[in-house]
Design a protein around this motif. Structure first.
Motif, PDB file in Angstrom:
ATOM      1  N   GLN A 435      18.974  38.708  44.646  1.00 16.32           N
ATOM      2  CA  GLN A 435      19.954  37.705  45.044  1.00 16.32           C
ATOM      3  C   GLN A 435      21.348  38.158  44.632  1.00 16.32           C
ATOM      4  N   GLN A 436      22.341  37.515  45.200  1.00 22.07           N
ATOM      5  CA  GLN A 436      23.724  37.755  44.817  1.00 22.07           C
ATOM      6  C   GLN A 436      24.199  36.534  44.036  1.00 22.07           C
ATOM      7  N   SER A 437      24.719  36.766  42.835  1.00 23.59           N
ATOM      8  CA  SER A 437      25.082  35.663  41.948  1.00 23.59           C
ATOM      9  C   SER A 437      26.595  35.549  41.788  1.00 23.59           C
ATOM     10  N   ASN A 438      26.992  34.622  40.943  1.00 28.38           N
ATOM     11  CA  ASN A 438      28.414  34.394  40.673  1.00 28.38           C
ATOM     12  C   ASN A 438      28.778  34.985  39.313  1.00 28.38           C
ATOM     13  N   ASP A 439      28.630  36.297  39.210  1.00 23.72           N
ATOM     14  CA  ASP A 439      28.869  36.972  37.932  1.00 23.72           C
ATOM     15  C   ASP A 439      30.362  37.102  37.644  1.00 23.72           C
ATOM     16  N   PRO A 440      30.770  36.882  36.399  1.00 27.23           N
ATOM     17  CA  PRO A 440      32.187  36.971  36.053  1.00 27.23           C
ATOM     18  C   PRO A 440      32.619  38.390  35.679  1.00 27.23           C
ATOM     19  N   THR A 441      33.878  38.672  35.895  1.00 26.87           N
ATOM     20  CA  THR A 441      34.495  39.892  35.377  1.00 26.87           C
ATOM     21  C   THR A 441      35.069  39.576  34.008  1.00 26.87           C
ATOM     22  N   VAL A 442      34.754  40.416  33.033  1.00 26.28           N
ATOM     23  CA  VAL A 442      35.252  40.182  31.671  1.00 26.28           C
ATOM     24  C   VAL A 442      35.942  41.433  31.162  1.00 26.28           C
ATOM     25  N   GLY A 443      36.941  41.231  30.304  1.00 28.60           N
ATOM     26  CA  GLY A 443      37.658  42.360  29.732  1.00 28.60           C
ATOM     27  C   GLY A 443      39.108  42.027  29.482  1.00 28.60           C
ATOM     28  N   PRO A 444      39.790  42.850  28.705  1.00 29.48           N
ATOM     29  CA  PRO A 444      41.202  42.627  28.419  1.00 29.48           C
ATOM     30  C   PRO A 444      42.058  42.715  29.682  1.00 29.48           C
ATOM     31  N   GLN A 445      43.151  41.982  29.694  1.00 26.59           N
ATOM     32  CA  GLN A 445      44.026  41.940  30.859  1.00 26.59           C
ATOM     33  C   GLN A 445      44.528  43.332  31.242  1.00 26.59           C
ATOM     34  N   GLY A 446      44.901  44.134  30.239  1.00 31.41           N
ATOM     35  CA  GLY A 446      45.414  45.468  30.517  1.00 31.41           C
ATOM     36  C   GLY A 446      44.386  46.364  31.189  1.00 31.41           C
ATOM     37  N   GLU A 447      43.151  46.310  30.706  1.00 33.72           N
ATOM     38  CA  GLU A 447      42.076  47.111  31.301  1.00 33.72           C
ATOM     39  C   GLU A 447      41.740  46.620  32.704  1.00 33.72           C
ATOM     40  N   LEU A 448      41.858  45.320  32.901  1.00 37.20           N
ATOM     41  CA  LEU A 448      41.605  44.743  34.220  1.00 37.20           C
ATOM     42  C   LEU A 448      42.591  45.282  35.249  1.00 37.20           C
ATOM     43  N   GLU A 449      43.836  45.360  34.865  1.00 34.72           N
ATOM     44  CA  GLU A 449      44.872  45.864  35.778  1.00 34.72           C
ATOM     45  C   GLU A 449      44.621  47.324  36.142  1.00 34.72           C
ATOM     46  N   LYS A 450      44.170  48.121  35.180  1.00 35.38           N
ATOM     47  CA  LYS A 450      43.844  49.516  35.465  1.00 35.38           C
ATOM     48  C   LYS A 450      42.694  49.619  36.471  1.00 35.38           C
ATOM     49  N   ALA A 451      41.693  48.768  36.295  1.00 35.13           N
ATOM     50  CA  ALA A 451      40.548  48.771  37.212  1.00 35.13           C
ATOM     51  C   ALA A 451      40.986  48.356  38.612  1.00 35.13           C
ATOM     52  N   GLU A 452      41.826  47.350  38.700  1.00 35.21           N
ATOM     53  CA  GLU A 452      42.310  46.884  40.006  1.00 35.21           C
ATOM     54  C   GLU A 452      43.136  47.952  40.711  1.00 35.21           C
ATOM     55  N   THR A 453      43.934  48.685  39.946  1.00 38.42           N
ATOM     56  CA  THR A 453      44.755  49.751  40.520  1.00 38.42           C
ATOM     57  C   THR A 453      43.883  50.884  41.062  1.00 38.42           C
ATOM     58  N   LEU A 454      42.852  51.231  40.308  1.00 41.89           N
ATOM     59  CA  LEU A 454      41.942  52.294  40.740  1.00 41.89           C
ATOM     60  C   LEU A 454      41.160  51.897  41.981  1.00 41.89           C
ATOM     61  N   LEU A 455      40.640  50.679  41.968  1.00 47.92           N
ATOM     62  CA  LEU A 455      39.721  50.232  43.023  1.00 47.92           C
ATOM     63  C   LEU A 455      40.416  49.585  44.209  1.00 47.92           C
ATOM     64  N   LEU A 456      41.713  49.325  44.077  1.00 50.09           N
ATOM     65  CA  LEU A 456      42.465  48.617  45.121  1.00 50.09           C
ATOM     66  C   LEU A 456      41.782  47.300  45.465  1.00 50.09           C
ATOM     67  N   HIS A 457      41.341  46.634  44.408  1.00 52.79           N
ATOM     68  CA  HIS A 457      40.592  45.379  44.563  1.00 52.79           C
ATOM     69  C   HIS A 457      41.029  44.403  43.478  1.00 52.79           C
ATOM     70  N   SER A 458      41.168  43.135  43.844  1.00 50.44           N
ATOM     71  CA  SER A 458      41.584  42.118  42.877  1.00 50.44           C
ATOM     72  C   SER A 458      40.373  41.369  42.323  1.00 50.44           C
ATOM     73  N   PHE A 459      40.352  41.213  41.001  1.00 50.50           N
ATOM     74  CA  PHE A 459      39.295  40.444  40.340  1.00 50.50           C
ATOM     75  C   PHE A 459      39.794  39.063  39.916  1.00 50.50           C
ATOM     76  N   ALA A 460      40.932  38.644  40.478  1.00 50.28           N
ATOM     77  CA  ALA A 460      41.577  37.393  40.039  1.00 50.28           C
ATOM     78  C   ALA A 460      40.662  36.180  40.168  1.00 50.28           C
ATOM     79  N   ASN A 461      39.819  36.158  41.190  1.00 54.06           N
ATOM     80  CA  ASN A 461      38.991  34.968  41.440  1.00 54.06           C
ATOM     81  C   ASN A 461      37.786  34.848  40.515  1.00 54.06           C
ATOM     82  N   ASN A 462      37.383  35.947  39.893  1.00 51.98           N
ATOM     83  CA  ASN A 462      36.207  35.831  39.007  1.00 51.98           C
ATOM     84  C   ASN A 462      36.441  36.412  37.611  1.00 51.98           C
TER      85      ASN A 462
END
Length: 594
Positions: A435-462
């Motif tokens: 199944q596909q669940s509603n899993d959250p993204t967790v981590g420090p804000q700075g690391e999150l921004e690095k991941a978003e920049t690499l993946l060209l994807h926003s995790f803002a909603n989860n």
């Protein structure tokens, strides 16, 4: 304007004249576009606190983008394969979001696998059905192999591509060179990529090796009729191979040549960057050898007989220290593992986790900042342990081992491995628990921004700030609901699908024995099904063997680690279906031009 009207009129006439052709194209584009949209809109998640998993690959990707290879040397730098990080970097370089790139990869794998069967299936509607079956596979919608930003997401399409290219090459072994080349090149490039996704890629090697040997044999004897073993030897002596045959034989070696080349390039790059010619310093290099020695050590207690969870006990490490002066230099840090670290609270550590802890203990002792120094340290430990075994200071456990750095089993442990295999099979065949669940993204804000920049994807909603209590629950997205509906549809159709598979397999079996006009095709299908089945058994044994150290988490582990077996099962099922349509009466009807 007049030209536009004329073209519109011509298109309308063509649609009216060949409606099924354009309906097919419309369906194909619709299915493909819808799957791509689902992939693009998926709520992906990442755990940026998982330093040896999710976070590790994000860090690798960012270091690669900056031209720093895998970053500074540490316990993490050479601990896992590089393919997934290269995949993420590719998306960044071509300006495609992670979701779009993953969707395109799944589409490519499904398309190539379907086209591999073109020599046997001419009917476009049957081909589109097979394409859809691969493309909307439940495993590609399930969290661990879909929505989590982790290497498992590319395992399924890559395995699908490896098998697809091999089967495509097999059915074109006696065809023209121009049809043989693309499949061999595709296999040559995808296999090294697959090899460096995970460290347990070995299970697919026997299939590839035997398959290419059979293909090479088909190329050598492509003009021989009614070949027997005795006739084949006589025919081989008289064979004067053409240039085309020689080129095909060379192309059969391409996957291994490119794998070897990739291995050499990675070793040389790591040597230039870190000073050691090692691809993976956890399962390979001196530390891999030390791990092998520790796993096989009899610690002098009955722990091995009473608790199969423990691969290397604290007592075993103490015995290793007693015979290895070099290892003894970090004894206080090894003691820290059990009294002071988060790895343990005094108890023995289960499974392979002890090796991650041991590497961290060495890092605390000043290693894993200089690769040469670290490799030399473990080389000394390995030599001292090896000498201790030779002089009988250490003795080995009486167990069966499948891999160098994997756990051993006693005869009494094998029924448990069987239970794990049964569990894994049920997940793969019946899509149990997918199944596909509603899993959250967790981590420090700075690391999150690095991941978003690499993946060209926003995790803002989860994304959820772990420092804030009682975070708001994440709602299941529309995309996830659609994905779960598709998964449920597959699950409900499994009984019918298994009946079709059984009929197809029986027809292939009887056709291989009794068919006069089409026996070679039936035998080819039977050969492929048997080969894939044996590969799946090898895969399932390997995963079950590894995971059986934690019986209480059997279902969780077998769902998480067996996803790579789903494309193998689906290929077996599809080949059985193809067998039904090789019956002359059915084939003459379904392959008629529309």
């Amino acid at each position: 304007m007049q030209q536009l009207v004329t073209r519109s009129k011509e298109l309308k006439e063509a649609v009216l004249k060949y409606p099924s052709k354009y309906l097919f194209i419309l369906c194909l584009l619709g299915l493909t576009l819808f799957r791509l949209i689902l992939s693009a809109k998926t709520a992906y998640y990442v755990n940026l606190f998982a330093g040896y998993d999710d976070q590790l690959f994000i860090d690798f990707g960012n270091e690669l983008l900056q031209g720093h290879w895998l970053g500074d040397y540490s316990t993490r730098a050479l601990s896992k394969g590089i393919s997934y990080s290269l995949f993420m970097v590719l998306g960044n370089k071509v300006h495609l979001s992670y979701g779009i790139l993953l969707g395109l990869f799944n589409i490519l794998a499904s398309g190539v696998s379907t086209f591999a069967l073109r020599p046997l299936i001419k009917n476009r509607w049957l081909l589109i059905a097979i394409y859809s079956f691969f493309l909307y596979s439940p495993i590609t919608f399930t969290g661990e192999y879909s929505t989590r930003i982790y290497r498992n997401t590319i395992v399924v399409p890559t395995v699908l591509l490896v098998i697809g290219c091999l089967i495509g090459l097999y059915f074109r072994r006696n065809g023209k060179l121009k049809t043989f080349i693309p499949w061999s090149i595709g296999l040559g490039f995808i296999f090294p990529f697959y090899w460096y996704i995970r460290e347990d890629s070995l299970w697919l090697l026997p299939l590839l090796l035997v398959g290419l040997i059979i293909i090479a044999g088909g190329v050598i004897f492509e003009n021989a009729q009614d070949l027997t073993f005795r006739k084949s030897l006589a025919s081989l002596k008289k064979t004067a191979m053409s240039r085309t045959q020689l080129v095909k034989l060379f192309l059969c070696t391409l996957p291994f040549l490119l794998l070897f080349t990739t291995h050499v390039v990675l070793k040389n790059t790591n040597e230039a960057r870190y000073g050691i010619a090692v691809v993976n310093d956890r399962t390979g290099g001196a530390f891999g050898q030390v791990s092998k020695q520790l796993i096989r050590m009899d610690d002098g207690t009955d722990l091995n007989e009473t608790n199969s969870k423990i691969w290397v006990s604290h007592k075993a490490l103490e015995k290793a220290e007693a015979v290895s002066p070099t290892l003894r230099t970090i004894s206080t840090k090894i003691d820290w593992i059990y009294h002071g670290s988060t790895w343990s609270h005094g108890e023995d550590i289960a499974g392979d986790i002890i090796f991650w802890a041991l590497r961290e203990a060495a890092a605390h002792a000043g290693y894993y900042t200089d690769a040469k120094k670290t490799e030399a340290f473990w080389q000394k430990v390995n030599k001292e342990l090896a000498n201790a075994y030779k002089t009988k200071q250490l003795t080995k456990k009486k167990e069966i081992y499948l891999a160098a750095t994997g756990d051993g089993k006693r005869i009494k442990d094998l029924p448990l491995v069987g239970e794990f295999m049964k569990s894994g099979w049920s997940y793969n065949v019946f899509y149990k628990g997918y199944q596909q669940s509603n899993d959250p993204t967790v981590g420090p804000q700075g690391e999150l921004e690095k991941a978003e920049t690499l993946l060209l994807h926003s995790f803002a909603n989860n994304w959820r700030d772990s420092s804030k209590p009682n975070p708001k629950p994440i709602e299941l997205t529309t995309t996830a609901k659609i994905a779960n509906t598709i998964i449920k549809l597959y699950q409900k159709l499994v009984p019918l699908w298994l009946i079709i598979f059984s009929i197809g397999f029986l027809l292939i079996l009887f056709g291989s024995i009794f068919s006069k006009s089409n026996s070679s095709t039936f035998r080819s299908l039977l050969l492929l099904i048997v080969g894939l089945s044996l590969s799946y058994v090898i895969f399932l044994i390997g995963v079950s063997w590894f995971c059986s150290w934690t019986p209480e988490r059997r279902d969780l582990f077998m769902m998480v680690y067996t996803g790579g077996g789903v494309p193998v099962i689906q290929w077996i099922e599809v080949l059985a279906l193809v067998g039904i349509f090789q019956l002359p009466r059915i084939a003459s009807k379904v392959n008629k031009k529309s």
